[in-house]
Design an enzyme around this catalytic site. Structure first.
Site, PDB file in Angstrom:
ATOM      1  N   CYS A 114     -10.536   2.656  10.185  1.00  0.00           N
ATOM      2  CA  CYS A 114     -10.017   3.110   8.629  1.00  0.00           C
ATOM      3  C   CYS A 114      -8.809   1.369   8.352  1.00  0.00           C
ATOM      4  CB  CYS A 114      -8.906   3.958   7.890  1.00  0.00           C
ATOM      5  SG  CYS A 114      -8.737   4.404   5.932  1.00  0.00           S
ATOM      6  N   ASP A 135       7.360   5.892   4.433  1.00  0.00           N
ATOM      7  CA  ASP A 135       7.584   4.954   4.985  1.00  0.00           C
ATOM      8  C   ASP A 135       6.477   3.969   4.451  1.00  0.00           C
ATOM      9  OD1 ASP A 135       8.513   6.083   7.586  1.00  0.00           O
ATOM     10  OD2 ASP A 135       6.060   6.917   8.281  1.00  0.00           O
ATOM     11  N   GLY A 182       0.824  -1.379  -0.065  1.00  0.00           N
ATOM     12  CA  GLY A 182       0.274  -0.085   0.058  1.00  0.00           C
ATOM     13  C   GLY A 182       0.557   0.832  -0.448  1.00  0.00           C
ATOM     14  N   MET A 183       0.671   1.667  -1.078  1.00  0.00           N
ATOM     15  CA  MET A 183       1.943   2.777  -1.690  1.00  0.00           C
ATOM     16  C   MET A 183       1.017   4.912  -1.719  1.00  0.00           C
ATOM     17  SD  MET A 183       4.790   1.561  -4.081  1.00  0.00           S
ATOM     18  CE  MET A 183       5.754   3.049  -3.393  1.00  0.00           C
ATOM     19  N   SER A 184       1.663   5.319  -0.294  1.00  0.00           N
ATOM     20  CA  SER A 184       0.929   6.412  -0.150  1.00  0.00           C
ATOM     21  C   SER A 184       1.879   7.333  -0.511  1.00  0.00           C
ATOM     22  CB  SER A 184       0.445   6.541   1.699  1.00  0.00           C
ATOM     23  OG  SER A 184       2.092   6.722   1.644  1.00  0.00           O
ATOM     24  N   CYS A 195      -7.144  12.340   7.282  1.00  0.00           N
ATOM     25  CA  CYS A 195      -7.061  13.235   5.406  1.00  0.00           C
ATOM     26  C   CYS A 195      -7.893  13.824   5.204  1.00  0.00           C
ATOM     27  CB  CYS A 195      -6.295  11.745   4.842  1.00  0.00           C
ATOM     28  SG  CYS A 195      -6.955  11.435   3.128  1.00  0.00           S
ATOM     29  N   GLY A 250       3.565   0.540   5.588  1.00  0.00           N
ATOM     30  CA  GLY A 250       4.425   1.835   5.728  1.00  0.00           C
ATOM     31  C   GLY A 250       4.806   1.325   7.144  1.00  0.00           C
ATOM     32  N   MET A 304      -3.592   4.059  -3.034  1.00  0.00           N
ATOM     33  CA  MET A 304      -5.625   3.774  -2.485  1.00  0.00           C
ATOM     34  C   MET A 304      -6.169   5.117  -2.901  1.00  0.00           C
ATOM     35  SD  MET A 304      -5.935   1.796   1.338  1.00  0.00           S
ATOM     36  CE  MET A 304      -3.952   1.032   0.938  1.00  0.00           C
TER      37      MET A 304
END
Length: 364
Positions: free
Chosen positions: A104, A19, A13-15, A199, A128, A39
């Site tokens: 979440c 991290d 999961g790459m934001s 967010c 991360g 996502m």
């Protein structure tokens, strides 16, 4: 799973943050087949990207390009609204202060994302988060080496079976080392600030955001003797222990000590404030929880001596945890705790192991 790393497919999961970027890099260095997934959990409808989603996606794309990996995208906004945001609003409407990050993780990052990753052929997902999981026997959730960044508080509600298919590549690293690796790898985000706050609110004032969804009900502010000392804009805008924004001052009968929110009287729509940071009404020794979410679905023998946190990054507090029936617990702390807030979570530890937690229902 007992596959060798080179035969194991991991979707990270790459934001767009440092991290998750370094998490992907570490897995590649360890020999795994790695892909990324960005996502989007919030659909902006007011013309402004408060979530900085476009910038974050560009950062994730830059990192994926440097690493030479595929970057998938997925929109979980509908699931987020139904499973996280609707609950967030309901809790505020009921006068409580929820923590949407915990929900979440449970509903989106370790449910919707995991399910989607499996359809893409993943053996594992990775994030991360600063946390560790022991995969020997039944999965155990363990604190990160970097205790200042440890995020097990936010992960306690995730079903433990999900951890069987989860890797936390940063669990053994300190944050400065993560930034050093990111710079060494050539990631543009190596100096990017850590995300803070919620967010979907972004840089907006919380009050401005919340009043778009919930009608405010102004009312009186009283002191601990029942004297009216001011007016509040709506109980949902205040949290226990809050000092700023009360608009109380210059009372002839009061000292110069600052005022703090001590209690919300929902029936009368009254906010109760007290003077002085050490006022007894700001402290509680006992709390009662909602039904517990034990990480391994097995409660320890109760009563038990454990440590607990009632907020992120709080030092561990010694306590006795007792069975209160119907899955609930009563927690008696060794020392009085300041501003324990209904709607937030109490999370329990036995040494390095995160045992689970629950939403705080009431204090005494």
């Amino acid at each position: 799973m007992t596959k060798a790393p080179q035969d194991t497919r991991v979707i990270v999961g790459m934001s767009g943050g440092v991290d998750s970027s370094v998490a992907a890099a570490r897995l590649i260095d360890a020999g795994y087949q790695v892909e990324g997934l960005f996502m989007k959990n919030w659909n902006e409808d007011d013309g402004t990207d408060y979530c900085t989603a476009r910038e974050d996606l560009l950062d994730a794309m830059q990192v994926a390009g440097v690493l030479g990996i595929e970057l998938h995208t997925a929109n979980f906004a509908e699931q987020y609204w139904d499973r996280v945001f609707a609950h967030f609003l309901a809790e505020y409407k009921a006068g409580r202060t929820p923590n949407p990050d915990i929900l979440c993780n449970k509903e989106i990052k370790f449910q919707a994302f995991l399910d989607h990753a499996i359809t893409l052929g993943a053996d594992y997902i990775a994030t991360g988060h600063y946390s560790q999981v022991s995969h020997t026997g039944k999965a155990k959730l363990l604190r990160a080496v970097d205790t200042n960044k440890d995020q097990t508080y936010f992960l306690h509600a995730v079903d433990y079976q999900k951890f069987d298919r989860t890797l936390f590549p940063l669990g053994d690293l300190e944050k400065p080392e993560v930034r050093r690796i990111a710079e060494q790898k050539g990631f543009d985000n190596h100096k990017k600030k850590d995300s803070t706050g919620i967010c979907f609110i972004g840089e907006r004032r919380f009050k401005d955001f919340l009043e778009q969804y919930l009608p405010a009900q102004p009312g009186s502010i009283e002191d601990d003797h029942g004297n009216v000392i001011g007016q509040h804009d709506g109980l949902m805008y205040y949290t226990l222990g809050q000092r700023q924004g009360l608009g109380i001052g210059g009372l002839a009968s009061a000292s110069e000590a600052p005022w703090y929110v001590a209690k919300k009287d929902l029936e009368r729509n009254v906010l109760i404030a007290v003077q002085g940071t050490d006022h007894p009404l700001l402290y509680s020794r006992v709390l009662n929880s909602a039904p517990m979410q034990w990480v391994a679905l097995e409660a320890p023998a109760l009563p038990a001596r454990l440590t607990a946190k009632t907020r992120y990054r709080q030092p561990d507090q010694g306590c006795t945890v007792s069975d209160a029936g119907e899955g609930r617990v009563t927690v008696t702390f060794d020392e009085p705790q300041r501003a324990v807030t209904p709607g937030q979570s109490v999370v329990f530890y036995d040494g390095p192991v995160c045992l689970g937690g629950a939403v705080i229902e009431e204090t005494a």
